[in-house]
Write an enzyme that holds these catalytic residues in place. Structure first.
Site, PDB file in Angstrom:
ATOM      1  N   TYR A 227       0.809  -1.226   0.000  1.00 27.04           N
ATOM      2  CA  TYR A 227       0.000   0.000   0.000  1.00 27.04           C
ATOM      3  C   TYR A 227       0.843   1.277   0.000  1.00 27.04           C
ATOM      4  CZ  TYR A 227      -3.902  -3.040   1.262  1.00 27.04           C
ATOM      5  OH  TYR A 227      -4.859  -4.025   1.270  1.00 27.04           O
TER       6      TYR A 227
ATOM      7  N   HIS B  74      -4.196   6.342  -1.322  1.00 26.73           N
ATOM      8  CA  HIS B  74      -4.795   6.402   0.020  1.00 26.73           C
ATOM      9  C   HIS B  74      -3.746   6.743   1.090  1.00 26.73           C
ATOM     10  CE1 HIS B  74      -8.665   6.088   1.744  1.00 26.73           C
ATOM     11  NE2 HIS B  74      -8.703   4.817   2.081  1.00 26.73           N
TER      12      HIS B  74
ATOM     13  N   TYR C  14      -5.167  -0.701   9.979  1.00 23.62           N
ATOM     14  CA  TYR C  14      -5.709  -0.405   8.654  1.00 23.62           C
ATOM     15  C   TYR C  14      -6.472   0.914   8.736  1.00 23.62           C
ATOM     16  CZ  TYR C  14      -3.886  -4.513   6.513  1.00 23.62           C
ATOM     17  OH  TYR C  14      -3.004  -5.437   6.009  1.00 23.62           O
TER      18      TYR C  14
ATOM     19  N   ASN D 219      -9.411   1.999   8.250  1.00 27.63           N
ATOM     20  CA  ASN D 219     -10.705   2.115   8.945  1.00 27.63           C
ATOM     21  C   ASN D 219     -10.588   1.976  10.465  1.00 27.63           C
ATOM     22  OD1 ASN D 219     -10.103  -0.611   8.856  1.00 27.63           O
ATOM     23  ND2 ASN D 219     -12.187  -1.258   8.389  1.00 27.63           N
TER      24      ASN D 219
ATOM     25  N   ASN E 150     -12.956   6.537   5.385  1.00 29.51           N
ATOM     26  CA  ASN E 150     -13.033   5.613   6.528  1.00 29.51           C
ATOM     27  C   ASN E 150     -12.066   5.953   7.653  1.00 29.51           C
ATOM     28  OD1 ASN E 150     -15.144   4.083   5.532  1.00 29.51           O
ATOM     29  ND2 ASN E 150     -13.788   2.743   4.370  1.00 29.51           N
TER      30      ASN E 150
END
Length: 195
Positions: free
Chosen positions: A17, A22, A68, A70, A116
């Site tokens: 990631y 993001h 993560y 969220n 989120n």
């Protein structure tokens, strides 16, 4: 205005990631850490990578949650509670679909806009939305059904250059925030658009 005592860069953990849109918030915090000459280190007590930095003589904590996205509020809540930092003393940097690449804006309060990470932070701060945000433009795929794949994808080279330029400007504007005030920092950052 309260002094900012905690700057958070939102991200998903793991190498897969690291270069996705993001994670723009984390890129900003990493650049800020580099400018301040500090290294973020893993701290399980705060569920993230943390560092203590000094900006224009003022102490500030840097945080990149390693939960993560969220669950970002778990890290923010833990660190804020421990150091008795109020929502008004927190700046959260995050990717923003509603701004184009090359644009970044400071903002106080507001909703989560479907993000989120912000949603969880608001929940963990007892529904107090009154924290500062640094919105880093990543653009929008044009179709809301494509948002998930878009934010978890890598930006093409030209778009990445624009995002990086906006992050550099956001770091300079953050220095103005600590040296002067939020109004001057906003004036500078909000008049910037990378081409």
């Amino acid at each position: 205005m309260s002094e900012i005592k905690l700057i958070v860069g939102l991200a998903n953990p793991g190498a897969e990631y690291a270069h996705t849109r993001h994670n723009a918030g984390a890129w900003y915090v990493l650049e800020l850490a580099r400018i301040c000459g500090v290294t973020l280190v893993a701290d399980s007590k705060y569920f993230g990578l943390t560092a203590r930095a000094v900006l224009h003589g003022k102490d500030v904590r840097l945080l990149i949650p390693t939960t993560y996205m969220n669950l970002s509020g778990k890290a923010v809540g833990a660190l804020a509670n421990f150091f008795r930092i109020t929502p008004e003393e927190i700046l959260v940097a995050h990717d923003e679909l509603d701004l184009p690449p090359g644009v970044a804006k400071f903002k106080l309060g507001g909703g989560h806009g479907g993000h989120n990470g912000l949603k969880d932070i608001i929940a963990k701060l007892a529904n107090d939305k009154n924290f500062y945000r640094l919105r880093l433009g990543i653009g929008h795929p044009g179709d809301k059904n494509q948002v998930s794949g878009y934010v978890l994808g890598k930006a093409p080279a030209k778009e990445q250059e624009l995002i990086d330029a906006a992050i550099d400007e956001a770091v300079r504007s953050t220095e103005i925030l600590f040296k002067q005030d939020m109004v001057k920092a906003m004036n500078r950052l909000h008049s910037f658009k990378a081409e």
